[in-house]
Write an enzyme that holds these catalytic residues in place. Structure first.
Site: not given
Ligand code: ARG
Length: 459
Positions: A24, A111, A156-157, A278, A284, A286, A291, A318, A323, A326
């Site tokens: 990650s 964790n 309204t509407h 455009s 145009k 825009n 949007e 955990y 993971q 994030k």
């Molecule tokens: N990269 C992990 C996460 O974002 C960190 C925690 C990993 N913990 C584990 N027991 N593998 O959650």
């Protein structure tokens, strides 16, 4: 020692595709500064607990601080084949300090580490969001102040309904963003809690002072249950929900900007800085930024669902599923902050086209309700006056006239109670000022509301 943090009990190498699925670093590398801070605070607690000497703590602290500079200057070249930012930093510290680096992890788990990093990060984001909302509220306030006398059609509407002051329209959004601000003020209380010291799930076996860590990292409270602490993601869902609501409000306003800036309506012109041309149609202009804000709102709601699904039926404590939190959290935060910035700048530069607004006010029988109210004053029950007004409007449509263009005999042919004083009804500002209930669009109500806001925000 094996290169992996957890290599000891394994014989076969980790599968390459499994690695792609599980590493990650590409997502969590942005947490490096928070991870360095949590490590430093933890080293301090280890020292106070007698697990590290003062000299060892000093070396660790210096090393972590030097690493911060390296992260800032070296960019991605600092990363090797690291699983995540925590293992990366542990590798770097160990490379610098040898065995001392290996002591840093005593009693600490990724964790409790990861969620401490995320809480530090999110606290900053929520504060920044509050600041941006405050700026937006100030801008809307200023626009409302500037347009305290600007008549505008209320819908309204999306059908012409009743005249309002443009200030009233701005203040309607002010209320929405004010509620958003309050929600983020609430949210921060639940983000501002220290999980570190919860270990992998059951707590920390070393006599570390969690209050010391909290103080050093600036947390206001300690988590009270280690199992909850490492598995709780509620505060993230709360943030993303709040962010979605803010985006929903932005998207409503953006939709109006899109409509108002269409040549078919022409109430506003959005600045060149927030519009695009455009590649094919030279005429145009825009409203792309409005949007895009509207368009990004959907994915924001998606993140609320995505995060909720992560914890749905997830057993304590955990689990690696977590993971996945994030990517969604970061995406929500980045989008929210950018959209708030763009929207505030864009709305500040909108110019209102008086003529188009005037023309719209003349159309759509915008004072028909006031005409019905006039009949009520002539002692006609409202339901009946509503019916008579409907007939008058229908007659006017057939004659291709506005109400004020009808003659007294024409009015009287429909209802004899209508007198010469009927023509006094057709004054837009008077109609606005009749809406004098608290929270209504009358000028003095707008004035009172602006004062109340000024007072409550201490501006
Ligand atoms: N990269 C992990 C996460 O974002 C960190 C925690 C990993 N913990 C584990 N027991 N593998 O959650």
């Amino acid at each position: 020692m094996t290169e992996k943090l957890w290599g000891g009990r394994f014989k076969k190498p980790f599968d390459e595709d499994a690695k792609t699925l599980s590493f990650s670093l590409h997502i969590d590398k942005r947490l490096y500064s928070y991870d360095l801070r949590t490590n430093s605070a933890y080293a301090h607690a280890l020292c106070e607990a007698g697990i590290l000497t003062q000299a060892e703590y000093a070396r660790l602290k210096q090393c972590l601080s030097d690493l911060h500079t390296r992260f800032e200057h070296e960019g991605d070249s600092i990363f090797l084949n690291d699983e995540d930012i925590h293992s990366c930093i542990e590798r770097l510290v160990t490379a610098e300090l040898g065995d001392l680096g290996k002591k840093l992890h005593t009693g600490k788990s990724r964790n409790d580490q990861v969620i401490t990093d995320v809480r530090l990060y999110l606290k900053e984001v929520v504060i920044e969001t509050q600041n941006k909302l405050q700026t937006l509220l100030k801008t809307l306030y200023k626009l409302a102040e500037d347009h305290q006398s600007t008549l505008f059609p209320g819908f309204t509407h999306f059908q012409t309904a009743q005249p309002i002051l443009l200030a009233h329209h701005f203040l309607a959004y002010f209320e929405q963003f004010k509620r958003d601000l309050e929600r983020f003020q609430e949210n921060v209380k639940r983000v501002d809690v220290l999980p570190l010291g919860s270990g992998a799930l059951s707590g920390n076996s070393y006599p570390i002072d969690r209050y010391l860590i909290a103080q050093e990292l600036g947390f206001s409270a300690l988590s009270q249950n280690s199992m909850d602490a490492v598995s709780d993601r509620d505060f993230m869902i709360e943030f993303c929900t709040n962010a979605s609501l803010t985006m929903l409000h932005l998207s409503r306003f953006c939709e109006e900007l899109v409509l108002w800036s269409s040549p078919l309506i022409g109430f506003i012109e959005i600045s060149d800085a927030f519009t695009t041309g455009s590649s094919l149609m030279p005429q145009k202009k825009n409203p792309d930024i409005a949007e895009l804000i509207r368009g990004k709102t959907g994915a924001m709601l998606g993140h609320v669902v995505g995060l909720s699904q992560l914890i749905k039926a997830l057993p304590l404590t955990y689990n690696r599923d977590l993971q996945e939190d994030k990517a969604m959290l970061f995406e929500s935060a980045d989008t929210l902050l950018l959209c708030l910035t763009c929207f505030e700048k864009m709305i500040k530069e909108v110019t209102f086209q008086k003529e188009a607004i005037q023309n719209a006010l003349k159309k759509g029988y915008i004072l028909a309700t006031d005409f019905a109210d006039y009949l009520v004053k002539k002692s006609i029950p409202f339901r009946e006056s509503h019916d008579i007004t409907g007939k008058v409007v229908l007659y006017a449509i057939e004659q291709n006239k506005q109400l004020e263009e009808l003659t007294l005999p024409e009015f009287q042919a429909i209802s004899p109670v209508i007198q010469e004083d009927v023509f006094e009804v057709f004054n837009l500002m008077d109609a606005v000022n009749r809406k004098n209930s608290i929270g209504g669009t009358a000028k003095n109500q707008i004035h009172a509301q602006l004062n109340r806001i000024k007072e409550s925000f201490k501006w």
